[in-house]
Design a protein around this motif. Structure first.
Motif, PDB file in Angstrom:
ATOM      1  N   VAL A  79     -24.367 -26.527 -36.956  1.00  0.00           N
ATOM      2  CA  VAL A  79     -23.435 -27.456 -37.588  1.00  0.00           C
ATOM      3  C   VAL A  79     -23.154 -26.924 -38.991  1.00  0.00           C
ATOM      4  CG1 VAL A  79     -23.079 -29.801 -38.441  1.00  0.00           C
ATOM      5  CG2 VAL A  79     -24.243 -29.420 -36.250  1.00  0.00           C
ATOM      6  N   VAL A  80     -21.916 -26.584 -39.235  1.00  0.00           N
ATOM      7  CA  VAL A  80     -21.542 -25.988 -40.521  1.00  0.00           C
ATOM      8  C   VAL A  80     -20.250 -26.615 -41.025  1.00  0.00           C
ATOM      9  CG1 VAL A  80     -22.655 -23.783 -40.001  1.00  0.00           C
ATOM     10  CG2 VAL A  80     -20.257 -24.107 -39.408  1.00  0.00           C
ATOM     11  N   ARG A  81     -20.038 -26.480 -42.315  1.00  0.00           N
ATOM     12  CA  ARG A  81     -18.790 -26.951 -42.906  1.00  0.00           C
ATOM     13  C   ARG A  81     -17.776 -25.824 -42.848  1.00  0.00           C
ATOM     14  NH1 ARG A  81     -17.505 -31.474 -44.964  1.00  0.00           N
ATOM     15  NH2 ARG A  81     -19.684 -32.164 -44.905  1.00  0.00           N
ATOM     16  N   VAL A  82     -16.641 -26.093 -42.244  1.00  0.00           N
ATOM     17  CA  VAL A  82     -15.613 -25.092 -41.981  1.00  0.00           C
ATOM     18  C   VAL A  82     -14.437 -25.315 -42.919  1.00  0.00           C
ATOM     19  CG1 VAL A  82     -13.995 -24.235 -40.236  1.00  0.00           C
ATOM     20  CG2 VAL A  82     -16.324 -24.882 -39.579  1.00  0.00           C
ATOM     21  N   GLU A  83     -13.881 -24.234 -43.415  1.00  0.00           N
ATOM     22  CA  GLU A  83     -12.704 -24.311 -44.282  1.00  0.00           C
ATOM     23  C   GLU A  83     -11.449 -24.586 -43.444  1.00  0.00           C
ATOM     24  OE1 GLU A  83     -12.682 -24.164 -47.616  1.00  0.00           O
ATOM     25  OE2 GLU A  83     -14.877 -24.028 -47.547  1.00  0.00           O
ATOM     26  N   GLU A  84     -10.455 -25.180 -44.077  1.00  0.00           N
ATOM     27  CA  GLU A  84      -9.169 -25.400 -43.422  1.00  0.00           C
ATOM     28  C   GLU A  84      -8.585 -24.071 -42.953  1.00  0.00           C
ATOM     29  OE1 GLU A  84      -5.359 -28.033 -44.627  1.00  0.00           O
ATOM     30  OE2 GLU A  84      -5.661 -26.267 -45.897  1.00  0.00           O
ATOM     31  N   MET A  85      -7.958 -24.077 -41.779  1.00  0.00           N
ATOM     32  CA  MET A  85      -7.327 -22.873 -41.246  1.00  0.00           C
ATOM     33  C   MET A  85      -5.843 -23.122 -41.030  1.00  0.00           C
ATOM     34  SD  MET A  85      -9.954 -21.207 -38.456  1.00  0.00           S
ATOM     35  CE  MET A  85     -10.556 -22.728 -37.717  1.00  0.00           C
ATOM     36  N   ASN A  86      -5.025 -22.154 -41.428  1.00  0.00           N
ATOM     37  CA  ASN A  86      -3.594 -22.207 -41.159  1.00  0.00           C
ATOM     38  C   ASN A  86      -3.315 -21.357 -39.928  1.00  0.00           C
ATOM     39  OD1 ASN A  86      -2.425 -23.648 -43.649  1.00  0.00           O
ATOM     40  ND2 ASN A  86      -3.763 -22.094 -44.538  1.00  0.00           N
ATOM     41  N   VAL A  87      -2.595 -21.921 -38.974  1.00  0.00           N
ATOM     42  CA  VAL A  87      -2.338 -21.196 -37.731  1.00  0.00           C
ATOM     43  C   VAL A  87      -0.866 -21.272 -37.360  1.00  0.00           C
ATOM     44  CG1 VAL A  87      -4.670 -21.599 -36.855  1.00  0.00           C
ATOM     45  CG2 VAL A  87      -2.843 -23.209 -36.266  1.00  0.00           C
ATOM     46  N   ALA A  88      -0.411 -20.213 -36.705  1.00  0.00           N
ATOM     47  CA  ALA A  88       0.881 -20.221 -36.023  1.00  0.00           C
ATOM     48  C   ALA A  88       0.579 -20.445 -34.547  1.00  0.00           C
ATOM     49  CB  ALA A  88       1.612 -18.904 -36.230  1.00  0.00           C
ATOM     50  N   TYR A  89       1.448 -21.152 -33.849  1.00  0.00           N
ATOM     51  CA  TYR A  89       1.117 -21.520 -32.480  1.00  0.00           C
ATOM     52  C   TYR A  89       2.324 -21.467 -31.552  1.00  0.00           C
ATOM     53  CZ  TYR A  89       3.243 -26.098 -33.500  1.00  0.00           C
ATOM     54  OH  TYR A  89       4.117 -27.095 -33.847  1.00  0.00           O
ATOM     55  N   VAL A  90       1.998 -21.326 -30.268  1.00  0.00           N
ATOM     56  CA  VAL A  90       2.931 -21.576 -29.176  1.00  0.00           C
ATOM     57  C   VAL A  90       2.353 -22.752 -28.406  1.00  0.00           C
ATOM     58  CG1 VAL A  90       3.959 -20.716 -27.049  1.00  0.00           C
ATOM     59  CG2 VAL A  90       3.639 -19.175 -28.976  1.00  0.00           C
ATOM     60  N   ARG A  91       3.160 -23.756 -28.144  1.00  0.00           N
ATOM     61  CA  ARG A  91       2.645 -24.968 -27.520  1.00  0.00           C
ATOM     62  C   ARG A  91       3.075 -25.069 -26.057  1.00  0.00           C
ATOM     63  NH1 ARG A  91       3.070 -29.749 -31.279  1.00  0.00           N
ATOM     64  NH2 ARG A  91       1.246 -28.660 -32.073  1.00  0.00           N
ATOM     65  N   HIS A  92       2.134 -25.558 -25.262  1.00  0.00           N
ATOM     66  CA  HIS A  92       2.401 -25.827 -23.854  1.00  0.00           C
ATOM     67  C   HIS A  92       2.187 -27.305 -23.606  1.00  0.00           C
ATOM     68  CE1 HIS A  92       2.205 -25.621 -19.483  1.00  0.00           C
ATOM     69  NE2 HIS A  92       1.032 -26.218 -19.525  1.00  0.00           N
ATOM     70  N   VAL A  93       3.088 -27.918 -22.865  1.00  0.00           N
ATOM     71  CA  VAL A  93       2.935 -29.308 -22.456  1.00  0.00           C
ATOM     72  C   VAL A  93       2.855 -29.344 -20.936  1.00  0.00           C
ATOM     73  CG1 VAL A  93       3.913 -31.636 -22.483  1.00  0.00           C
ATOM     74  CG2 VAL A  93       4.227 -30.126 -24.460  1.00  0.00           C
ATOM     75  N   GLY A  94       1.721 -29.806 -20.415  1.00  0.00           N
ATOM     76  CA  GLY A  94       1.532 -29.848 -18.976  1.00  0.00           C
ATOM     77  C   GLY A  94       0.124 -29.428 -18.591  1.00  0.00           C
ATOM     78  N   PRO A  95      -0.165 -29.297 -17.296  1.00  0.00           N
ATOM     79  CA  PRO A  95      -1.510 -28.913 -16.845  1.00  0.00           C
ATOM     80  C   PRO A  95      -1.884 -27.527 -17.363  1.00  0.00           C
ATOM     81  CG  PRO A  95      -0.168 -29.732 -15.021  1.00  0.00           C
ATOM     82  CD  PRO A  95       0.757 -29.531 -16.181  1.00  0.00           C
ATOM     83  N   TYR A  96      -3.169 -27.309 -17.586  1.00  0.00           N
ATOM     84  CA  TYR A  96      -3.624 -25.996 -18.054  1.00  0.00           C
ATOM     85  C   TYR A  96      -4.984 -25.595 -17.491  1.00  0.00           C
ATOM     86  CZ  TYR A  96      -6.201 -29.014 -21.305  1.00  0.00           C
ATOM     87  OH  TYR A  96      -7.003 -29.987 -21.841  1.00  0.00           O
ATOM     88  N   ALA A  97      -5.756 -26.531 -16.972  1.00  0.00           N
ATOM     89  CA  ALA A  97      -7.128 -26.239 -16.559  1.00  0.00           C
ATOM     90  C   ALA A  97      -7.179 -25.126 -15.524  1.00  0.00           C
ATOM     91  CB  ALA A  97      -7.787 -27.500 -15.998  1.00  0.00           C
ATOM     92  N   GLY A  98      -7.937 -24.072 -15.839  1.00  0.00           N
ATOM     93  CA  GLY A  98      -8.143 -22.975 -14.909  1.00  0.00           C
ATOM     94  C   GLY A  98      -6.969 -22.040 -14.732  1.00  0.00           C
ATOM     95  N   ASP A  99      -5.905 -22.221 -15.492  1.00  0.00           N
ATOM     96  CA  ASP A  99      -4.701 -21.399 -15.332  1.00  0.00           C
ATOM     97  C   ASP A  99      -4.748 -20.216 -16.296  1.00  0.00           C
ATOM     98  OD1 ASP A  99      -2.200 -20.337 -14.956  1.00  0.00           O
ATOM     99  OD2 ASP A  99      -1.162 -22.269 -14.955  1.00  0.00           O
TER     100      ASP A  99
END
Length: 321
Positions: free
Chosen positions: A165-185
């Protein structure tokens, strides 16, 4: 930029705004301004792209967050939970909650009280029965106390797991988003990472090991239809990075996180989540905090002798009261 990409980035911007301001009074005027669409067209565009109305989406997110708070903050009055997710009156919250879950908030809390059943927390991320069960029953645990934090080490027949358990700094990320099922894909995640790497590589943003690869899970599959699950595949970027098209940008809040370090096969991710959020959490003295869990990937499985993934699973936590 293609028109559909422009629509995607505008709607993603609205989704991020709603998630980070869920406790506030969100108006059509405000959200249509965030989207840069006319308020007279915004509702129809949102519904067409998200397969639910703006009101339904906001209510679902509020119910999802309220449920998580009821489970993790068992001593917080239901009225305070209602206010924290944007309801102005307890009665409106009570009506909405019962309509959504088929029971009152108090009944829900009793059913999922984390102090008596911590294994239910994040149950959406794990199967009911664990393939690791026999090894877990024969587990050996060692606890190490360092100056700033505690480390738990687990030894099983074929696995060695470390949790800290540690204190983590804020991270800035760029992303591609998926909407829908994802499990095991795995093919889906391969396409999404290929897309974000292509974008980042062309801009000189892929610099391993400084660049981190991660995946954020925004919704609780236990409370959200598969067709509406949001997942963001990300790379860390400098704060000033400019994005466009279907590439979005957001920040992951800093704070206290439980980090489980795992070496797993492609079919063992659910088991790793199960271990961290069930076995470890129940004996740790911590409980889940408000925030989004995510996976941080440390290797290319294709280069691993057994084709395994080195992955850190991050779950926001707080000391149990």
């Amino acid at each position: 930029m293609k028109a559909e990409n422009q629509y995607t980035v505008r709607i993603n911007r609205v989704l991020d705004h709603i998630e980070s301001h869920i406790s506030e009074d969100l108006t059509l005027e405000e959200l249509s301004a965030v989207s840069c669409f006319s308020k007279y067209h915004f509702n129809r565009i949102f519904s067409a792209m998200m397969n639910e109305t703006l009101f339904q989406f906001i209510q679902r997110l509020r119910m999802q967050k309220a449920a998580a708070l009821l489970v993790s903050n068992v001593d917080e009055p239901v009225t305070e939970v209602a206010l924290s997710v944007g309801f102005s009156t307890p009665s409106s919250f009570a009506k909405c909650f019962k309509l959504h879950f088929g029971m009152s908030a108090s009944e829900f809390r009793r059913l999922y009280d984390t102090k008596s059943n911590l294994g239910q927390v994040y149950s959406n991320l794990r199967p009911r029965e664990s393939k690791w069960r026999e090894e877990i029953e024969a587990i050996r645990m060692y606890t190490e106390y360092h100056n700033s934090h505690t480390v738990w080490r687990y030894e099983m027949e074929t696995k060695h797991i470390k949790v800290e358990v540690v204190r983590v700094e804020e991270m800035n990320v760029a992303y591609v988003r998926h909407v829908g099922p994802y499990a095991g894909d795995s093919e889906l995640f391969g396409r999404l990472f290929s897309k974000i790497f292509t974008w980042g590589g062309a801009r000189g943003l892929i610099n391993f090991p400084e660049t981190k690869m991660l995946c954020i899970y925004h919704d609780d599959p236990g409370m959200t239809e598969e067709s509406k699950l949001r997942t963001s595949v990300c790379i860390t970027v400098p704060p000033e990075t400019e994005v466009s098209g279907e590439i979005g940008k957001m920040s992951i809040p800093g704070g206290l996180y439980a980090i489980g370090h795992f070496e797993v096969g492609a079919d063992e991710f659910a088991e790793a989540w199960s271990f961290l959020c069930g076995t470890w959490l129940s004996q740790s003295g911590y409980e889940p905090a408000d925030g989004v869990p995510f996976e941080l990937y440390l290797n290319d499985a294709k280069s691993h002798p057994q084709g395994k993934f080195l992955v850190d699973i991050y779950v926001p936590v707080k000391p149990m009261r």
